[in-house]
Design an enzyme around this catalytic site. Structure first.
Site, PDB file in Angstrom:
ATOM      1  N   HIS A  71      24.872 -28.063  73.726  1.00 21.96           N
ATOM      2  CA  HIS A  71      24.964 -27.326  74.919  1.00 21.96           C
ATOM      3  C   HIS A  71      23.405 -26.680  75.278  1.00 21.96           C
ATOM      4  O   HIS A  71      23.376 -25.477  75.708  1.00 21.96           O
ATOM      5  CB  HIS A  71      25.947 -26.292  75.065  1.00 21.96           C
ATOM      6  CG  HIS A  71      27.314 -26.875  74.698  1.00 21.96           C
ATOM      7  ND1 HIS A  71      28.213 -27.200  75.712  1.00 21.96           N
ATOM      8  CD2 HIS A  71      28.152 -27.272  73.691  1.00 21.96           C
ATOM      9  CE1 HIS A  71      29.361 -27.512  75.309  1.00 21.96           C
ATOM     10  NE2 HIS A  71      29.066 -27.575  73.801  1.00 21.96           N
ATOM     11  N   TYR A 338      26.595 -21.247  65.164  1.00 20.36           N
ATOM     12  CA  TYR A 338      25.644 -20.749  66.002  1.00 20.36           C
ATOM     13  C   TYR A 338      24.635 -19.837  65.704  1.00 20.36           C
ATOM     14  O   TYR A 338      23.540 -19.766  66.204  1.00 20.36           O
ATOM     15  CB  TYR A 338      26.619 -19.702  66.883  1.00 20.36           C
ATOM     16  CG  TYR A 338      27.612 -20.463  68.020  1.00 20.36           C
ATOM     17  CD1 TYR A 338      27.730 -22.038  67.723  1.00 20.36           C
ATOM     18  CD2 TYR A 338      28.260 -20.011  68.780  1.00 20.36           C
ATOM     19  CE1 TYR A 338      28.769 -22.548  68.429  1.00 20.36           C
ATOM     20  CE2 TYR A 338      29.221 -20.476  69.748  1.00 20.36           C
ATOM     21  CZ  TYR A 338      29.562 -21.936  69.544  1.00 20.36           C
ATOM     22  OH  TYR A 338      30.298 -22.624  70.336  1.00 20.36           O
TER      23      TYR A 338
END
Length: 361
Positions: A71, A338
């Site tokens: 993303h 992440y």
């Protein structure tokens, strides 16, 4: 009436101060990353590790210094959340019990290439950080897809491997992808969605889904399994076409938000006994109770390279009291991955285009 004027822009950070700022944040995240990496198998070479997962994303998308590993292409947004108080009997979290909570968010394209055209992938994402008055935060990352393709971290890794470019052609081997899905029947709901999904022309008209399950916890300690989604309060007329060009999503968002605040309704779906809370590849049946928890109001957009969202790791397990993660194994994996991505990109901050320009000034 909402004041729609823009505040003065933040003065640009020097390259040195930018590096120091991100280094300080990285120290905190490193400690959190260590905890999640432990439970996610970093100390066991036979198990999937966050490093291994991020490495395969880099192999598939290329390495783009200073950007998120997935993303990667996005835009920051600033606003607030207005609680309806409808969820307060289910959760002690201040976000559901106070009238207003500030929000820093990010819209993004479902691709690991920050230079990808906006029509390259049908998936759009919305990430939000709610900062409560007591200092606790709720961070959530939502996607336009209704379910996840697979149910375990290992299956997700194997899917990425199947999509890795063939050295001979530079493209994924269609046979490898087909073989993967043939051996993973849990992907059927996702495949049914992807066959009809079309890239939308706007971030603003999308529904965004948590996909993973969580628990709301009330003052009595009662836990209620939930999923949530953001539903836009304004929809475009049907039959619209996707514009030409590579960057229409950000342009569209900036134009719309300049005309007035953008709003989504936060719907929280309550699980019934027996609904799967540890499998993001399975949708819950229709007919579940849905709470209208309040309204997300977005009032300003910022470039992602120097906007407020740039320094935020939208870890889905950063939760305030009153919200807890489920035992879905993908949640711990997302958190650890992440953090690994965050540490990589913050170490590369000097290679960002904006940082280079500031260093030359």
């Amino acid at each position: 009436m909402v004041d729609r004027s823009s505040p003065p822009p933040r003065p640009p950070l020097s390259a040195a101060s930018l590096t120091l700022r991100l280094a300080g944040i990285a120290v905190v995240v490193a400690a959190v990353a260590g905890a999640f990496a432990y439970v996610n198998g970093t100390l066991d070479p036979q198990r999937l590790t966050p490093k291994k997962l991020i490495n395969v994303l880099e192999a598939n998308n290329g390495v783009h210094p200073g950007f998120r590993r997935n993303h990667s292409k996005g835009v920051c947004v600033i606003g607030h959340f207005e609680s309806s108080l409808e969820a307060r009997s289910y959760s002690t979290a201040q976000v559901f019990n106070e009238a207003r909570t500030p929000v820093v968010g990010r819209f993004a394209l479902g691709s690991g290439n920050p230079n990808a055209p906006d029509s390259a992938a049908p998936i759009r994402s919305m990430a939000l950080r709610f900062t409560q008055a007591n200092g606790q935060q709720w961070r959530t990352g939502m996607n336009s897809m209704p379910v996840f393709p697979v149910d375990t971290p290992e299956a997700f890794y194997q899917l990425q491997k199947a999509q890795s470019p063939d050295p001979a052609t530079g493209k994924p081997d269609p046979k490898a992808v087909s073989a993967f899905f043939a051996s993973h029947p849990q992907a059927a709901p996702f495949l049914a969605w992807i066959k009809t999904a079309k890239p939308s022309a706007s971030y603003v008209t999308e529904n965004y889904n948590s996909v993973n399950a969580f628990y709301l916890v009330n003052a009595a300690g009662q836990r209620q399994a939930v999923r949530w989604n953001m539903v836009p309060l304004v929809q475009d007329a049907p039959g619209g076409t996707v514009p030409e060009g590579n960057d229409f999503l950000e342009k569209d968002l900036i134009e719309r938000i300049a005309a007035g605040p953008l709003r989504w309704q936060l719907n929280i779906t309550l699980a019934n006994p027996g609904d799967p809370v540890n499998d993001a590849s399975k949708a819950w049946p229709e007919g579940r109770k849905v709470l209208n928890a309040g309204t997300l109001v977005l009032e300003k957009a910022q470039p992602q390279l120097n906007g407020e969202c740039r320094d935020i790791n939208y870890d889905p397990l950063v939760l305030p009291a009153g919200i807890e993660g489920s035992d879905d194994p993908l949640l711990a994996t997302r958190s650890a991955a992440y953090a690994n991505s965050y540490l990589r990109r913050t170490s590369e901050v000097s290679q960002l285009p904006a940082a280079k320009q500031e260093a030359q000034q």
